[in-house]
Design a protein around this motif. Sequence first.
Motif, PDB file in Angstrom:
ATOM      1  N   LEU A 277       0.162   6.374  -6.939  1.00 33.07           N
ATOM      2  CA  LEU A 277      -1.136   6.899  -7.363  1.00 33.07           C
ATOM      3  C   LEU A 277      -1.279   8.377  -7.026  1.00 33.07           C
ATOM      4  O   LEU A 277      -1.678   9.178  -7.856  1.00 33.07           O
ATOM      5  CB  LEU A 277      -2.268   6.153  -6.654  1.00 33.07           C
ATOM      6  CG  LEU A 277      -2.885   4.943  -7.339  1.00 33.07           C
ATOM      7  CD1 LEU A 277      -3.927   4.328  -6.430  1.00 33.07           C
ATOM      8  CD2 LEU A 277      -3.518   5.310  -8.677  1.00 33.07           C
ATOM      9  N   GLN A 278      -0.978   8.739  -5.776  1.00 36.24           N
ATOM     10  CA  GLN A 278      -1.225  10.116  -5.337  1.00 36.24           C
ATOM     11  C   GLN A 278       0.014  10.996  -5.414  1.00 36.24           C
ATOM     12  O   GLN A 278      -0.039  12.162  -5.039  1.00 36.24           O
ATOM     13  CB  GLN A 278      -1.797  10.108  -3.913  1.00 36.24           C
ATOM     14  CG  GLN A 278      -3.138   9.379  -3.827  1.00 36.24           C
ATOM     15  CD  GLN A 278      -3.879   9.731  -2.543  1.00 36.24           C
ATOM     16  OE1 GLN A 278      -3.521   9.303  -1.448  1.00 36.24           O
ATOM     17  NE2 GLN A 278      -4.913  10.536  -2.688  1.00 36.24           N
TER      18      GLN A 278
ATOM     19  N   SER B 196       0.803  -1.229   0.000  1.00 42.47           N
ATOM     20  CA  SER B 196       0.000   0.000   0.000  1.00 42.47           C
ATOM     21  C   SER B 196       0.839   1.284   0.000  1.00 42.47           C
ATOM     22  O   SER B 196       0.470   2.250  -0.665  1.00 42.47           O
ATOM     23  CB  SER B 196      -0.978   0.007   1.177  1.00 42.47           C
ATOM     24  OG  SER B 196      -1.858  -1.090   1.096  1.00 42.47           O
ATOM     25  N   PRO B 197       1.958   1.345   0.748  1.00 41.85           N
ATOM     26  CA  PRO B 197       2.765   2.562   0.653  1.00 41.85           C
ATOM     27  C   PRO B 197       3.232   2.837  -0.777  1.00 41.85           C
ATOM     28  O   PRO B 197       3.150   3.977  -1.258  1.00 41.85           O
ATOM     29  CB  PRO B 197       3.948   2.258   1.576  1.00 41.85           C
ATOM     30  CG  PRO B 197       3.383   1.331   2.606  1.00 41.85           C
ATOM     31  CD  PRO B 197       2.437   0.455   1.829  1.00 41.85           C
TER      32      PRO B 197
ATOM     33  N   ALA C 163       1.719   1.789  -3.530  1.00 37.40           N
ATOM     34  CA  ALA C 163       0.529   2.163  -4.304  1.00 37.40           C
ATOM     35  C   ALA C 163       0.177   3.630  -4.076  1.00 37.40           C
ATOM     36  O   ALA C 163      -0.107   4.375  -5.010  1.00 37.40           O
ATOM     37  CB  ALA C 163      -0.651   1.263  -3.924  1.00 37.40           C
ATOM     38  N   GLN C 164       0.218   4.071  -2.808  1.00 28.50           N
ATOM     39  CA  GLN C 164      -0.150   5.458  -2.528  1.00 28.50           C
ATOM     40  C   GLN C 164       0.858   6.448  -3.106  1.00 28.50           C
ATOM     41  O   GLN C 164       0.471   7.461  -3.694  1.00 28.50           O
ATOM     42  CB  GLN C 164      -0.311   5.695  -1.023  1.00 28.50           C
ATOM     43  CG  GLN C 164      -0.866   7.097  -0.755  1.00 28.50           C
ATOM     44  CD  GLN C 164      -1.211   7.374   0.692  1.00 28.50           C
ATOM     45  OE1 GLN C 164      -0.590   6.844   1.601  1.00 28.50           O
ATOM     46  NE2 GLN C 164      -2.205   8.217   0.906  1.00 28.50           N
ATOM     47  N   ARG C 165       2.164   6.158  -2.943  1.00 29.15           N
ATOM     48  CA  ARG C 165       3.161   7.086  -3.523  1.00 29.15           C
ATOM     49  C   ARG C 165       2.983   7.198  -5.023  1.00 29.15           C
ATOM     50  O   ARG C 165       3.111   8.278  -5.597  1.00 29.15           O
ATOM     51  CB  ARG C 165       4.585   6.612  -3.208  1.00 29.15           C
ATOM     52  CG  ARG C 165       5.001   6.933  -1.801  1.00 29.15           C
ATOM     53  CD  ARG C 165       6.513   6.984  -1.682  1.00 29.15           C
ATOM     54  NE  ARG C 165       6.879   7.310  -0.313  1.00 29.15           N
ATOM     55  CZ  ARG C 165       8.068   7.759   0.051  1.00 29.15           C
ATOM     56  NH1 ARG C 165       9.026   7.914  -0.837  1.00 29.15           N
ATOM     57  NH2 ARG C 165       8.315   8.051   1.313  1.00 29.15           N
TER      58      ARG C 165
END
Lengths: 204, 204
Positions: free
Chosen positions: B179-180, B172-173, B175-177
């Motif tokens: 994507l966002q 998830s870290p 994915a977040q870096r």
Amino acid sequence: MVKKPAPDATRRSEKSRRAIYAAALALVAEAGYPRTTVEGIAARAGVGKQTIYRWWGSKADVLLEAFLDLGEQMARTAGQEASAVPDTGDLAADLKAVLRATIDELLDPRFEVPARSLAAEGLVNEQVGREFVTKLLEPQLQLYVDRLRSAQATGAVRADVDPRIALELFVSPLAQRWLQRTGPISHDYTDTLVDYALHGIAPR
Amino acid sequence: MVKKPAPDATRRSEKSRRAIYAAALALVAEAGYPRTTVEGIAARAGVGKQTIYRWWGSKADVLLEAFLDLGEQMARTAGQEASAVPDTGDLAADLKAVLRATIDELLDPRFEVPARSLAAEGLVNEQVGREFVTKLLEPQLQLYVDRLRSAQATGAVRADVDPRIALELFVSPLAQRWLQRTGPISHDYTDTLVDYALHGIAPR
């Protein structure tokens, strides 16, 4: 002599500001970011377009401020300080408390629908994405950095750990489950994330 | 007697399928998901609309399959098996290897632009989001679940850990870096995530 605004005018302008925030959040939730316009926000708030342009440069500016304000209001309602992670000396308890409050916020439809619209726009529109991250997300993440640094000072977190990366172990899983609907979110879930992040998944 | 298709017809239909995948990915990257249509994909691929509806039910179906195919092709190009996380007996090394390959994929513009468009649509369009997660994301995450279960069998991961939550500490870290755009992504970064996830950030 500097002319002070009459009390009535101040009240009136505070009321307009609130109406504009509410209109902006409602519109982005209903129509999505691309179809939200300054004209639409003005019409819904019952103010002139010029009133909006007097205070803000663009619809992105209005929305970001409306979100900041919403976050502060929700934190106050929940009896919390929005500007710090508590420091009781028990790191696990402090992180769990803040993440439980975040769960409650993310599950509140007043916050959820507009936040999701703005986040979706941020994925494809790099400028909106960067403003969203710089003005809204990163300042919140820095509160975790501060708390992890104070934990390093007391020995509760190893000195060689990078706090900006470490916080992602519990923040990003929650963000992904919420944004991409990859799984249910609950207080138990974020409690588990904090325990895994602090102590690891390998045998101790 | 069952009639087998002539070799020429098979080649022709495989060629159409490839052209349709390429057209769908290019269109969603250029125009975004809402403005991508089955008609547009057909025109760009040089096939009739009916050819697409013979094989797929909707534009979402075409795009999801095009993505699955792209992922498999990129994995093959990188000399990897797309259908498993390696199991050399060294959990940290295996996780780091797969995450390094994922970084390379996420930084490849052929993958990045259409993946971002589809993910953005998934945030606001719940049906597309659920299909994206069920058909694309979750099967990939299950490969990590399998690897963590085998690590539990050998004692490299504690028996009381939930593998489906544990994998989020490193997936998830990233994915977040990505994507966002909340921070840079690199092999060093994912190596660090694996080390923190396995051993925790508290003193051992």
